[in-house]
Design an enzyme around this catalytic site. Structure first.
Site, PDB file in Angstrom:
ATOM      1  N   HIS A 404       0.828  -1.208   0.000  1.00 41.91           N
ATOM      2  CA  HIS A 404       0.000   0.000   0.000  1.00 41.91           C
ATOM      3  C   HIS A 404       0.863   1.258   0.000  1.00 41.91           C
ATOM      4  O   HIS A 404       0.511   2.264   0.621  1.00 41.91           O
ATOM      5  CB  HIS A 404      -0.933   0.000   1.227  1.00 41.91           C
ATOM      6  CG  HIS A 404      -1.934  -1.112   1.214  1.00 41.91           C
ATOM      7  ND1 HIS A 404      -2.807  -1.334   2.243  1.00 41.91           N
ATOM      8  CD2 HIS A 404      -2.200  -2.059   0.281  1.00 41.91           C
ATOM      9  CE1 HIS A 404      -3.571  -2.392   1.960  1.00 41.91           C
ATOM     10  NE2 HIS A 404      -3.209  -2.840   0.774  1.00 41.91           N
TER      11      HIS A 404
HETATM   12  C1  FAD Z   1       0.567  -7.280  -5.015  1.00 46.30           C
HETATM   13  C2  FAD Z   1      -0.384  -6.217  -4.540  1.00 46.30           C
HETATM   14  C3  FAD Z   1      -1.475  -6.558  -3.733  1.00 46.30           C
HETATM   15  C4  FAD Z   1      -2.360  -5.562  -3.287  1.00 46.30           C
HETATM   16  N1  FAD Z   1      -3.501  -5.924  -2.618  1.00 46.30           N
HETATM   17  C5  FAD Z   1      -4.464  -4.988  -2.412  1.00 46.30           C
HETATM   18  C6  FAD Z   1      -5.762  -5.346  -1.945  1.00 46.30           C
HETATM   19  O1  FAD Z   1      -6.077  -6.514  -1.730  1.00 46.30           O
HETATM   20  N2  FAD Z   1      -6.681  -4.349  -1.764  1.00 46.30           N
HETATM   21  C7  FAD Z   1      -6.382  -3.024  -2.013  1.00 46.30           C
HETATM   22  O2  FAD Z   1      -7.249  -2.168  -1.810  1.00 46.30           O
HETATM   23  N3  FAD Z   1      -5.163  -2.659  -2.454  1.00 46.30           N
HETATM   24  C8  FAD Z   1      -4.210  -3.609  -2.689  1.00 46.30           C
HETATM   25  N4  FAD Z   1      -3.010  -3.242  -3.213  1.00 46.30           N
HETATM   26  C9  FAD Z   1      -2.719  -1.805  -3.391  1.00 46.30           C
HETATM   27  C10 FAD Z   1      -3.508  -1.176  -4.547  1.00 46.30           C
HETATM   28  O3  FAD Z   1      -3.669  -2.119  -5.591  1.00 46.30           O
HETATM   29  C11 FAD Z   1      -2.746   0.068  -5.027  1.00 46.30           C
HETATM   30  O4  FAD Z   1      -2.551   0.943  -3.935  1.00 46.30           O
HETATM   31  C12 FAD Z   1      -3.524   0.813  -6.113  1.00 46.30           C
HETATM   32  O5  FAD Z   1      -3.944  -0.084  -7.099  1.00 46.30           O
HETATM   33  C13 FAD Z   1      -2.651   1.911  -6.712  1.00 46.30           C
HETATM   34  O6  FAD Z   1      -3.437   2.623  -7.644  1.00 46.30           O
HETATM   35  P1  FAD Z   1      -2.800   3.815  -8.512  1.00 46.30           P
HETATM   36  O7  FAD Z   1      -3.853   4.297  -9.417  1.00 46.30           O
HETATM   37  O8  FAD Z   1      -2.123   4.783  -7.598  1.00 46.30           O
HETATM   38  O9  FAD Z   1      -1.619   3.109  -9.337  1.00 46.30           O
HETATM   39  P2  FAD Z   1      -1.672   1.847 -10.314  1.00 46.30           P
HETATM   40  O10 FAD Z   1      -2.944   1.131 -10.207  1.00 46.30           O
HETATM   41  O11 FAD Z   1      -0.423   1.081 -10.077  1.00 46.30           O
HETATM   42  O12 FAD Z   1      -1.659   2.507 -11.759  1.00 46.30           O
HETATM   43  C14 FAD Z   1      -0.548   3.099 -12.334  1.00 46.30           C
HETATM   44  C15 FAD Z   1      -0.588   2.742 -13.823  1.00 46.30           C
HETATM   45  O13 FAD Z   1       0.272   3.603 -14.530  1.00 46.30           O
HETATM   46  C16 FAD Z   1       1.004   2.850 -15.492  1.00 46.30           C
HETATM   47  N5  FAD Z   1       2.221   3.625 -15.771  1.00 46.30           N
HETATM   48  C17 FAD Z   1       3.231   3.908 -14.905  1.00 46.30           C
HETATM   49  N6  FAD Z   1       4.146   4.680 -15.512  1.00 46.30           N
HETATM   50  C18 FAD Z   1       3.693   4.898 -16.786  1.00 46.30           C
HETATM   51  C19 FAD Z   1       4.224   5.620 -17.908  1.00 46.30           C
HETATM   52  N7  FAD Z   1       5.394   6.306 -17.841  1.00 46.30           N
HETATM   53  N8  FAD Z   1       3.522   5.597 -19.070  1.00 46.30           N
HETATM   54  C20 FAD Z   1       2.323   4.922 -19.166  1.00 46.30           C
HETATM   55  N9  FAD Z   1       1.805   4.218 -18.129  1.00 46.30           N
HETATM   56  C21 FAD Z   1       2.485   4.226 -16.955  1.00 46.30           C
HETATM   57  C22 FAD Z   1       1.220   1.505 -14.815  1.00 46.30           C
HETATM   58  O14 FAD Z   1       1.522   0.474 -15.744  1.00 46.30           O
HETATM   59  C23 FAD Z   1      -0.116   1.310 -14.096  1.00 46.30           C
HETATM   60  O15 FAD Z   1      -1.054   0.656 -14.912  1.00 46.30           O
HETATM   61  C24 FAD Z   1      -2.110  -4.199  -3.638  1.00 46.30           C
HETATM   62  C25 FAD Z   1      -1.033  -3.855  -4.450  1.00 46.30           C
HETATM   63  C26 FAD Z   1      -0.174  -4.849  -4.921  1.00 46.30           C
HETATM   64  C27 FAD Z   1       0.987  -4.453  -5.805  1.00 46.30           C
END
Ligand code: FAD
Length: 463
Positions: A404
């Site tokens: 997280h």
């Molecule tokens: C293994 C794991 C288990 C987890 N389990 C849970 C759970 O059970 N429940 C829960 O609530 N949370 C869980 N989490 C945490 C939660 O999934 C994350 O906190 C959340 O998804 C992050 O969302 P975000 O939009 O900030 O980033 P992300 O969802 O990571 O999105 C970022 C996106 O940007 C893309 N990207 C990055 N850089 C670039 C670039 N330069 N150009 C184009 N695209 C790019 C990436 O490929 C990605 O698709 C878990 C996380 C992980 C890794």
């Protein structure tokens, strides 16, 4: 095929947990380009089911794998999503709305009616599909099944449906207007294109991205449009740094021309430490991801809330595909250690409760016919639970991540209260990098809600 250059109202960088609902919502009345560096979830069968969760985190050899693993400078293995839907497509699926305190601590002026509508909107897209030990340890009341963050014990909602099939933020693109949205996969944004205005301030006007063959493309916003970075906690500060927005001396040391000096980009990076106790059951159990959670008033089992300790991120190279170097400085703030010790003492109470007896080794296994014991994976808890120093040492030695991690582009330090990058026009960040606290037991619900609600909250109609 995409035109090499085209004018969009909004360019969203990162088709992740926040980026997908954001792009879908904006596309209802605007022309949107969504750029995601990873592939489609359907290409990777292990993502589809609960059973594939661990496999996904292990199969990371290819530069195209949907989970990109990294090891923090403290030596803690971690992972980030690289696929449409982002980390919601590779995660454990636990779904829980933020606790009320999160909204006041976030630095954003939320409209709570809009927040609740947005949660409902997200939850409409899929069916939300060990309690006794926690109750015996006084983590009460029992709240049954709930998507809300409630003190006590609850069976949480999951983004895996009743047949075990995963739903992710990528599903929210079903709500997009097909006529208005273009989604480019395996499109890595290398940098944000900035123009200096007559007033000398900077304006985002588009992005440079590269496709799977390494060919570079430009995508431009039309006047009045915006670039919105939703590249996640590691990706968003990384992209700002690569675009010349960050600490001047640091950028200069990499030879990156400085567009805007901001010492806080990539700083204040948090990860909630996890200190689990793992036991081997005497008989095999059905595989299941976390379903039950205990939220006691004085600490959280497994996940240290907050946390108060923070670190920073540094570029590993000038290539956006390389995960930055990350240091979280776990337990550098003594408050986190206090919370960890309290949480572990509570975990010890749970493990020693009557309900857990069936997980103790049978008597005939116990050495010398002594009392039935647990078989631990990794280090067992210190025998003397009242010895704070020994418990604190256990926390430090056995720290893992619950994935997280958040921060790096905090509200008030990198973005303003409307998530605009300070010192740059037409550029926002909308993802977990803006948080100084992780919302609730699990963040993904809040990130999807935020992707849905920010366009109504802050982004005004271009028409
Ligand atoms: C293994 C794991 C288990 C987890 N389990 C849970 C759970 O059970 N429940 C829960 O609530 N949370 C869980 N989490 C945490 C939660 O999934 C994350 O906190 C959340 O998804 C992050 O969302 P975000 O939009 O900030 O980033 P992300 O969802 O990571 O999105 C970022 C996106 O940007 C893309 N990207 C990055 N850089 C670039 C670039 N330069 N150009 C184009 N695209 C790019 C990436 O490929 C990605 O698709 C878990 C996380 C992980 C890794």
């Amino acid at each position: 095929m995409f035109p090499a250059e085209a004018d969009y109202d909004y360019i969203v960088v990162g088709g992740g947990t926040a980026g997908c609902p954001l792009a879908a919502t904006l596309s209802v009345s605007h022309r949107v380009l969504l750029l995601e560096r990873g592939g489609a979830p359907q290409e990777f069968p292990s993502l589809a089911s609960q059973d594939g969760f661990l496999q996904t985190l292990v199969d990371t050899d290819s530069s195209d794998s949907p989970a990109q693993t990294f090891v923090s400078q403290e030596g803690v293995p971690n992972a980030r999503g690289r696929v449409l839907g982002g980390s919601s497509t590779i995660n454990a699926g636990f779904y829980s709305r933020a606790h009320p305190g999160f909204f006041s601590a976030s630095g954003i002026s939320w409209d709570m009616a809009l927040v609740n509508d947005s949660f409902d909107w997200v939850e409409r897209s899929w069916q939300s599909a060990v309690r006794d030990g926690l109750l015996e340890a006084n983590v009460t009341p029992y709240n049954g099944f709930s998507v809300h963050h409630l003190p006590g014990t609850k069976i949480g909602a999951s983004t895996f449906d009743s047949s075990g099939r995963r739903h992710s933020a990528a599903d929210l693109l079903n709500f997009a207007s097909a006529d208005n949205i273009r989604v480019a996969l395996r499109a890595s944004v290398d940098r944000i294109l900035l123009r200096r205005r007559r007033s000398q301030s900077m304006l985002a006007i588009g992005v440079v991205y590269s496709d799977r063959y390494g060919r570079h493309h430009h995508a431009m916003t039309r006047p009045g449009g915006e670039v919105i970075i939703s590249a996640g906690t590691l990706g968003s500060p990384q992209l700002l740094l690569l675009s010349g927005i960050g600490p001047r001396p640091y950028l200069s040391s990499w030879g990156i021309p400085v567009a805007v000096h901001n010492p806080n980009v990539g700083q204040f990076l948090y990860d909630n430490p996890r200190n689990g106790i793992s036991i081997v059951p005497p008989t095999p159990l059905d595989h299941s991801l976390i379903q039950v959670v205990g939220i006691p008033s004085d600490g959280l089992i497994e996940k240290v809330p907050g946390p108060s300790s923070f670190g920073y991120l540094r570029l590993a190279s000038l290539n956006v595909r390389d995960t930055p170097l990350v240091r979280f400085n776990y337990f550098s703030n003594p408050d986190d250690l206090t919370r960890c010790v309290a949480g572990l003492r509570r975990a010890a109470q749970v493990i020693e409760s009557r309900s857990m007896n069936e997980f103790r080794l049978p008597e005939w296994w116990a050495a010398g016919g002594g009392p039935r014991e647990f078989r631990y994976v990794g280090a067992p808890l210190p025998a003397n639970r009242s010895n704070y120093a020994a418990m604190a040492d256990f926390c430090r030695q056995n720290v893992a991540t619950i994935w997280h991690y958040h921060g790096g582009c905090l509200v008030g330090k990198v973005v303003d209260a409307e998530l605009r990058v300070m010192g740059v026009g037409s550029l926002r960040v909308v993802d977990g990098s803006i948080f100084s606290v992780s919302p609730g037991t699990n963040p993904q619900a809040t990130l999807m809600m935020m992707g849905r609600s920010v366009s109504d909250l802050f982004i005004y109609s271009l028409i």
